[in-house]
Write a protein that holds these residues in place. Structure first.
Motif, PDB file in Angstrom:
ATOM      1  N   THR A 245      10.246 -26.535 -11.109  1.00 53.83           N
ATOM      2  CA  THR A 245       9.985 -27.021 -12.461  1.00 53.83           C
ATOM      3  C   THR A 245       8.597 -26.557 -12.885  1.00 53.83           C
ATOM      4  O   THR A 245       7.704 -26.366 -12.052  1.00 53.83           O
ATOM      5  CB  THR A 245      10.048 -28.558 -12.509  1.00 53.83           C
ATOM      6  OG1 THR A 245       9.184 -29.105 -11.503  1.00 53.83           O
ATOM      7  CG2 THR A 245      11.468 -29.045 -12.262  1.00 53.83           C
ATOM      8  N   VAL A 246       8.433 -26.365 -14.181  1.00 53.59           N
ATOM      9  CA  VAL A 246       7.191 -25.795 -14.715  1.00 53.59           C
ATOM     10  C   VAL A 246       6.612 -26.762 -15.754  1.00 53.59           C
ATOM     11  O   VAL A 246       7.327 -27.179 -16.664  1.00 53.59           O
ATOM     12  CB  VAL A 246       7.471 -24.423 -15.361  1.00 53.59           C
ATOM     13  CG1 VAL A 246       6.198 -23.829 -15.942  1.00 53.59           C
ATOM     14  CG2 VAL A 246       8.072 -23.466 -14.335  1.00 53.59           C
ATOM     15  N   PRO A 247       5.332 -27.124 -15.649  1.00 45.93           N
ATOM     16  CA  PRO A 247       4.753 -28.060 -16.608  1.00 45.93           C
ATOM     17  C   PRO A 247       4.394 -27.439 -17.949  1.00 45.93           C
ATOM     18  O   PRO A 247       4.302 -28.128 -18.957  1.00 45.93           O
ATOM     19  CB  PRO A 247       3.492 -28.558 -15.891  1.00 45.93           C
ATOM     20  CG  PRO A 247       3.115 -27.428 -14.992  1.00 45.93           C
ATOM     21  CD  PRO A 247       4.408 -26.797 -14.555  1.00 45.93           C
ATOM     22  N   LEU A 300       2.162 -24.141  -9.043  1.00 38.16           N
ATOM     23  CA  LEU A 300       3.029 -25.302  -9.232  1.00 38.16           C
ATOM     24  C   LEU A 300       2.815 -26.339  -8.135  1.00 38.16           C
ATOM     25  O   LEU A 300       2.839 -27.549  -8.396  1.00 38.16           O
ATOM     26  CB  LEU A 300       4.491 -24.852  -9.272  1.00 38.16           C
ATOM     27  CG  LEU A 300       4.861 -23.891 -10.409  1.00 38.16           C
ATOM     28  CD1 LEU A 300       6.330 -23.504 -10.319  1.00 38.16           C
ATOM     29  CD2 LEU A 300       4.552 -24.506 -11.766  1.00 38.16           C
ATOM     30  N   THR A 301       2.594 -25.871  -6.913  1.00 36.75           N
ATOM     31  CA  THR A 301       2.344 -26.792  -5.804  1.00 36.75           C
ATOM     32  C   THR A 301       1.004 -27.499  -5.968  1.00 36.75           C
ATOM     33  O   THR A 301       0.849 -28.666  -5.588  1.00 36.75           O
ATOM     34  CB  THR A 301       2.377 -26.030  -4.461  1.00 36.75           C
ATOM     35  OG1 THR A 301       3.615 -25.329  -4.346  1.00 36.75           O
ATOM     36  CG2 THR A 301       2.259 -26.984  -3.296  1.00 36.75           C
ATOM     37  N   TRP A 302       0.021 -26.803  -6.536  1.00 41.27           N
ATOM     38  CA  TRP A 302      -1.283 -27.412  -6.802  1.00 41.27           C
ATOM     39  C   TRP A 302      -1.225 -28.358  -8.001  1.00 41.27           C
ATOM     40  O   TRP A 302      -1.794 -29.458  -7.963  1.00 41.27           O
ATOM     41  CB  TRP A 302      -2.311 -26.313  -7.066  1.00 41.27           C
ATOM     42  CG  TRP A 302      -3.623 -26.837  -7.592  1.00 41.27           C
ATOM     43  CD1 TRP A 302      -4.631 -27.411  -6.867  1.00 41.27           C
ATOM     44  CD2 TRP A 302      -4.058 -26.843  -8.960  1.00 41.27           C
ATOM     45  NE1 TRP A 302      -5.668 -27.775  -7.699  1.00 41.27           N
ATOM     46  CE2 TRP A 302      -5.342 -27.440  -8.990  1.00 41.27           C
ATOM     47  CE3 TRP A 302      -3.495 -26.405 -10.165  1.00 41.27           C
ATOM     48  CZ2 TRP A 302      -6.065 -27.600 -10.180  1.00 41.27           C
ATOM     49  CZ3 TRP A 302      -4.206 -26.573 -11.343  1.00 41.27           C
ATOM     50  CH2 TRP A 302      -5.470 -27.160 -11.342  1.00 41.27           C
ATOM     51  N   LYS A 303      -0.528 -27.953  -9.043  1.00 36.94           N
ATOM     52  CA  LYS A 303      -0.514 -28.708 -10.298  1.00 36.94           C
ATOM     53  C   LYS A 303       0.373 -29.950 -10.226  1.00 36.94           C
ATOM     54  O   LYS A 303       0.051 -30.993 -10.815  1.00 36.94           O
ATOM     55  CB  LYS A 303      -0.025 -27.789 -11.430  1.00 36.94           C
ATOM     56  CG  LYS A 303       0.019 -28.428 -12.804  1.00 36.94           C
ATOM     57  CD  LYS A 303      -1.363 -28.620 -13.377  1.00 36.94           C
ATOM     58  CE  LYS A 303      -1.309 -29.105 -14.811  1.00 36.94           C
ATOM     59  NZ  LYS A 303      -2.650 -29.352 -15.385  1.00 36.94           N
ATOM     60  N   LEU A 304       1.488 -29.840  -9.518  1.00 40.06           N
ATOM     61  CA  LEU A 304       2.476 -30.918  -9.498  1.00 40.06           C
ATOM     62  C   LEU A 304       2.560 -31.548  -8.101  1.00 40.06           C
ATOM     63  O   LEU A 304       2.408 -30.844  -7.099  1.00 40.06           O
ATOM     64  CB  LEU A 304       3.852 -30.376  -9.891  1.00 40.06           C
ATOM     65  CG  LEU A 304       3.945 -29.667 -11.248  1.00 40.06           C
ATOM     66  CD1 LEU A 304       5.328 -29.047 -11.421  1.00 40.06           C
ATOM     67  CD2 LEU A 304       3.625 -30.618 -12.394  1.00 40.06           C
ATOM     68  N   ILE A 328      11.514 -26.903 -17.768  1.00 42.57           N
ATOM     69  CA  ILE A 328      10.200 -27.333 -18.212  1.00 42.57           C
ATOM     70  C   ILE A 328      10.133 -28.854 -18.115  1.00 42.57           C
ATOM     71  O   ILE A 328      11.014 -29.556 -18.619  1.00 42.57           O
ATOM     72  CB  ILE A 328       9.924 -26.893 -19.659  1.00 42.57           C
ATOM     73  CG1 ILE A 328       9.989 -25.358 -19.771  1.00 42.57           C
ATOM     74  CG2 ILE A 328       8.567 -27.402 -20.131  1.00 42.57           C
ATOM     75  CD1 ILE A 328       8.905 -24.648 -19.008  1.00 42.57           C
ATOM     76  N   LEU A 329       9.102 -29.373 -17.484  1.00 41.85           N
ATOM     77  CA  LEU A 329       8.973 -30.813 -17.282  1.00 41.85           C
ATOM     78  C   LEU A 329       8.402 -31.503 -18.519  1.00 41.85           C
ATOM     79  O   LEU A 329       7.466 -30.984 -19.143  1.00 41.85           O
ATOM     80  CB  LEU A 329       8.034 -31.094 -16.113  1.00 41.85           C
ATOM     81  CG  LEU A 329       8.573 -30.944 -14.698  1.00 41.85           C
ATOM     82  CD1 LEU A 329       7.453 -31.213 -13.707  1.00 41.85           C
ATOM     83  CD2 LEU A 329       9.727 -31.908 -14.445  1.00 41.85           C
ATOM     84  N   PRO A 330       8.914 -32.685 -18.859  1.00 33.83           N
ATOM     85  CA  PRO A 330       8.225 -33.514 -19.857  1.00 33.83           C
ATOM     86  C   PRO A 330       6.838 -33.890 -19.332  1.00 33.83           C
ATOM     87  O   PRO A 330       6.626 -34.022 -18.124  1.00 33.83           O
ATOM     88  CB  PRO A 330       9.130 -34.752 -19.969  1.00 33.83           C
ATOM     89  CG  PRO A 330      10.445 -34.342 -19.405  1.00 33.83           C
ATOM     90  CD  PRO A 330      10.156 -33.299 -18.373  1.00 33.83           C
ATOM     91  N   ASP A 331       5.900 -34.084 -20.231  1.00 35.31           N
ATOM     92  CA  ASP A 331       4.516 -34.346 -19.834  1.00 35.31           C
ATOM     93  C   ASP A 331       4.388 -35.554 -18.910  1.00 35.31           C
ATOM     94  O   ASP A 331       3.538 -35.572 -18.014  1.00 35.31           O
ATOM     95  CB  ASP A 331       3.649 -34.564 -21.075  1.00 35.31           C
ATOM     96  CG  ASP A 331       3.495 -33.299 -21.899  1.00 35.31           C
ATOM     97  OD1 ASP A 331       3.666 -32.213 -21.325  1.00 35.31           O
ATOM     98  OD2 ASP A 331       3.209 -33.404 -23.104  1.00 35.31           O
TER      99      ASP A 331
END
Length: 526
Positions: A245-247, A300-304, A328-331
């Motif tokens: 998933t991508v923010p 993505l591993t760092w951010k999520l 795409i992930l919801p905020d």
């Protein structure tokens, strides 16, 4: 429906693809049949209150109809998209072609049914348009239930892969929803609830959501929002297959398009018909390709908090991108998880018991409501309309629709399919194929032989098989520019759409690049 002197064309479905087809074929005055009381397709009938577009606004627009404010960085809501589509239909005077509340219940072939495929028409004469009516379309309009039949020389199927027919899991006897004492609902039915009914369904209830794609994620967020405060219960997601998933569309501060949507980036990936030297280059560049995927995964591993919740997939990011599985992930998705309002359980199999859901390790999840975000069966929807022997030809042995240029089935004559091939922006994918179809019906070019069309679609399937384990979706995202190049060349357009070599190599390709120049417009309007 009287004969106007022009070949009669039916378009079935009033979503994105149907509207694009109506606009590009409006010189033929086609008839667009839409089963519901509104255009918009999934954006009208399969969207939740929280549903937003997964593509940046400028990348999801028709080439000749821009968003009112295309610089707005937000992702449009489904309501904004519906407004945009209504504006498009008005701008190009499509309403006169559209018949709402006109459901196509059956399509019959009027030719020699014993000669399945009619290769002499597609592969011999190669005439896209029949010289006589070859299809009969049965339509039910309004509440009467009476079927009216209309004859057409050409039919464009745009009923889509999503909505209408839910993909329902199968269970052993005694382990299906019949034994569950709570409420079971597919996401398709949830979409039809108003806000009050949806809140009543989930508020203070133990809710289990089956799935981990976009619909499941949106359902979980809506469930968590309803259950804030005293008495609120957590929503549990049961996940069979993890996907990346991508923010946002930014990776370590770099725009996402740099990694997949430029000529340079797509040069790293295999494409159909690439030849020996190109194949060798792809092999030599495989470390770079893997490096790009690792670079994105590191962000993505760092951010999520994927590792915190056990949600880090064990396959490379590029496999999800190559199969159009990226979401795409919801905020506020992980914010809700951090508050304990969204829980996660992984299980390759599951079934029901009277009090909820049983996972493959024997864990029993108590539930009042089970929401099935298990997708849709668009191929079944097509089969329900098409006659034999054509309904048996829809899917090949690989589970993919073998469509030449994502539009023409080599063995189903005088019919096109739009909206069954995916890329980063499905609107762009559909619109360009409708432009190509318009050129085909004008006779600007001919189809190749049946054998050549099958060879081309087979090549695409083989590329997908080698690129991703999730190849059963006909996704061209890693070679979409090359796919578009070949279509442009067939239409007589320049395949290189940018102004200079720097933009051509490193600029993102989108719909605006396929806006016709004056010479191309003359071809379209002649």
């Amino acid at each position: 429906m009287e004969k106007s002197g022009k070949p009669r064309v039916a378009i079935i479905g009033g979503g994105i693809s149907g509207l694009a087809a109506a606009k590009e074929l409006r010189w033929l005055e086609p008839t667009l049949f839409e089963a519901t009381d509104s255009i918009g397709g999934v954006w009208k009938h399969c969207s939740f209150r929280s549903t937003r577009l997964q593509t940046p606004r400028p990348d999801y627009e028709f080439s000749d109809y821009e968003w009112r404010d295309r610089t707005d960085p937000s992702f449009p809501t489904h309501a904004e998209i519906l407004e945009y589509l209504h504006g498009y239909a008005t701008r190009f005077d499509l309403w006169r072609l559209i018949r709402l509340e006109s459901k196509v219940v059956e399509v019959r072939f009027l030719g020699d049914g014993g000669n399945a495929g009619f290769p002499q028409l597609w592969g011999g004469k190669r005439q896209a348009m029949g010289d006589r009516p070859l299809w009969e379309v049965g339509v039910v309009s309004g509440p009467s239930g009476t079927v009216q039949w209309y004859e057409f020389e050409f039919v464009v199927m745009c009923i889509g892969k999503y909505g209408d027919v839910p993909n329902m899991p199968e269970f052993p006897r005694g382990k299906g929803p019949e034994v569950f004492q709570g409420k079971v609902m597919h996401s398709l039915d949830y979409c039809k609830l108003d806000e009050e009914a949806a809140e009543t369904l989930m508020k203070d209830k133990k809710v289990v959501v089956i799935g981990y794609k976009k619909s499941a994620i949106d359902l979980a967020v809506e469930c968590a929002a309803v259950n804030r405060g005293p008495g609120g219960e957590a929503c549990t997601m049961v996940i069979r297959t993890l996907h990346w998933t991508v923010p946002s569309y930014s990776i370590w501060g770099l725009p996402f398009f740099l990694f997949f949507s430029t000529r340079f980036s797509q040069f790293l990936h295999e494409r159909p018909n690439q030849g020996l030297l190109r194949s060798l280059a792809c092999h030599l560049l495989s470390p770079v390709r893997r490096g790009v995927s690792k670079f994105i995964e590191s962000y993505l591993t760092w951010k999520l908090p994927l590792e915190k919740y056990g949600l880090k997939p064990d396959h490379p990011f590029v496999e999800d991108y190559a199969s159009c599985q990226m979401a795409i992930l919801p905020d506020n998705f992980f914010a809700e998880a951090d508050q304990g309002r969204i829980l996660f359980k992984k299980s390759s199999r599951w079934c029901f018991w009277e009090g909820g859901v049983v996972l493959d390790d024997g864990t029993r999840l108590e539930a009042d409501v089970v929401l099935l975000a298990t997708g849709f069966d668009g191929k079944k929807k097509l089969r329900s309309v098409l006659p034999e022997p054509y309904r048996g030809l829809i899917v090949d042995s690989a589970g993919v629709m073998p469509l030449y240029r994502g539009t023409i089935h080599p063995l189903i004559p005088h019919m096109a399919f739009v909206g069954y091939i995916e890329s980063v922006s499905n609107l762009h994918t559909s619109e360009l194929r409708c432009k190509w179809l318009g050129g085909l019906l004008k006779g600007h070019f001919e189809l190749p032989s049946v054998e050549e069309m099958f060879r081309q679609s087979s090549q695409e399937t083989e590329v997908m098989k080698r690129t991703t384990r999730f190849y059963r979706r006909h996704c061209i995202s890693t070679f979409s520019i090359n796919h578009s190049d070949e279509m442009c060349e067939e239409m007589g357009w320049s395949s290189w759409r940018k102004r200079n070599w720097m933009s051509e190599a490193f600029g993102a390709y989108n719909n605006q690049d396929y806006k016709e120049d004056k010479s191309e417009q003359d071809d379209v309007l002649d």
